[in-house]
Design a protein around this motif. Structure first.
Motif, mmCIF file in Angstrom:
data_model
loop_
_atom_site.group_PDB
_atom_site.id
_atom_site.type_symbol
_atom_site.label_atom_id
_atom_site.label_comp_id
_atom_site.label_asym_id
_atom_site.label_seq_id
_atom_site.Cartn_x
_atom_site.Cartn_y
_atom_site.Cartn_z
ATOM 1 N N ASP A 17 1.181 7.170 1.566
ATOM 2 C CA ASP A 17 0.524 8.477 1.502
ATOM 3 C C ASP A 17 -0.915 8.401 1.003
ATOM 4 O O ASP A 17 -1.688 9.321 1.216
ATOM 5 C CB ASP A 17 1.326 9.423 0.599
ATOM 6 N N ASP A 18 -1.256 7.320 0.307
ATOM 7 C CA ASP A 18 -2.608 7.158 -0.234
ATOM 8 C C ASP A 18 -2.962 5.680 -0.145
ATOM 9 O O ASP A 18 -2.580 4.889 -0.997
ATOM 10 C CB ASP A 18 -2.673 7.649 -1.682
ATOM 11 N N ARG A 19 -3.698 5.300 0.892
ATOM 12 C CA ARG A 19 -4.016 3.895 1.165
ATOM 13 C C ARG A 19 -4.865 3.237 0.069
ATOM 14 O O ARG A 19 -5.051 2.038 0.060
ATOM 15 C CB ARG A 19 -4.732 3.763 2.512
ATOM 16 N N LYS A 28 7.250 -2.825 -5.806
ATOM 17 C CA LYS A 28 8.649 -2.684 -5.401
ATOM 18 C C LYS A 28 9.424 -3.859 -5.978
ATOM 19 O O LYS A 28 9.120 -5.018 -5.682
ATOM 20 C CB LYS A 28 8.776 -2.684 -3.877
ATOM 21 N N GLU A 81 1.849 0.216 -4.537
ATOM 22 C CA GLU A 81 3.152 0.446 -5.152
ATOM 23 C C GLU A 81 3.780 -0.903 -5.442
ATOM 24 O O GLU A 81 3.659 -1.839 -4.647
ATOM 25 C CB GLU A 81 4.077 1.220 -4.207
ATOM 26 N N ARG A 127 -4.070 3.361 -3.061
ATOM 27 C CA ARG A 127 -3.136 3.028 -4.155
ATOM 28 C C ARG A 127 -2.118 2.001 -3.666
ATOM 29 O O ARG A 127 -1.835 1.911 -2.481
ATOM 30 C CB ARG A 127 -2.400 4.271 -4.635
ATOM 31 N N LYS A 140 0.852 -1.193 0.000
ATOM 32 C CA LYS A 140 0.000 0.000 0.000
ATOM 33 C C LYS A 140 0.883 1.237 0.000
ATOM 34 O O LYS A 140 1.911 1.287 0.678
ATOM 35 C CB LYS A 140 -0.892 0.022 1.250
ATOM 36 N N ASN A 141 0.469 2.240 -0.736
ATOM 37 C CA ASN A 141 1.165 3.512 -0.749
ATOM 38 C C ASN A 141 0.970 4.153 0.621
ATOM 39 O O ASN A 141 -0.177 4.323 1.063
ATOM 40 C CB ASN A 141 0.587 4.388 -1.867
#
Length: 181
Positions: free
Chosen positions: A76-78, A84, A82, A80, A73-74
């Motif tokens: 800063d914005d749950r 890795k 990411e 979205r 999870k991003n």
């Protein structure tokens, strides 16, 4: 007599097991929380890059290793996620400039080859269509030198805990060749 081409095509069996491109031991060596199918994506793209008969820095591309593939999870914005993907390579003599540190062009090459793998991984996870693009530019900042023998987590110096280079890349889907005579 009915032509073999005129016979109805049997329906596709959706219950067929998925075909894995890599052996279980290759996937097991890749850390991270991503499912097998997602872990195969960066491995597949590296294999594509390595398959070219003649290419820039082919010997370097063959030494890039995928060590982690995760989907998180991003912070800063749950809403979205990411992707890795961590790659490793040891700095060897064929990567050095006259000063004895990794050549800046080699750093850009590593960013270029591995960034598409990360983008493809995220797009597959989110079930988006994805075409590999060509780099239009890679704006790169060189932070610290990487000396001979340095283990890079592209493009982080794992031993000295410092960033070697960072880049912002813009890619586009290549245009199709013209069919005009």
């Amino acid at each position: 007599m009915v032509s073999p081409l005129a016979r109805p095509i049997p329906p596709v069996q959706s219950a067929k097991p998925s075909v894995h491109l890599f052996d279980d031991d290759v996937i097991a060596a890749v850390a991270g929380n991503a499912p097998r199918e997602v872990k195969e994506i960066p491995l597949k793209w590296l294999a594509v890059f390595r398959s070219r008969e003649v290419s820039f820095a082919k010997s370097i591309a063959h030494r890039i290793k995928v060590v982690e593939v995760s989907v998180v999870k991003n912070p800063d914005d749950r809403h979205r996620i990411e992707g890795k993907v961590v790659f490793e390579i040891d700095v060897t003599e064929d990567m050095l400039n006259e000063s004895g540190s990794m050549h800046e062009g080699c750093a850009v090459f590593l960013i270029d080859e591995t960034s598409v793998c990360s983008l493809a991984t995220l797009n597959v996870t989110e079930k988006r269509d994805f075409e590999v693009g060509v780099s239009q530019f890679i704006n790169t900042v060189f932070h610290n030198p990487a000396k001979l023998g340095t283990k890079l987590r592209i493009i982080w110096d794992a031993a000295n805990h410092q960033l070697v280079a960072s880049g912002v890349q813009l890619s586009m889907v290549p245009s199709r060749p013209s069919t005009r005579p």
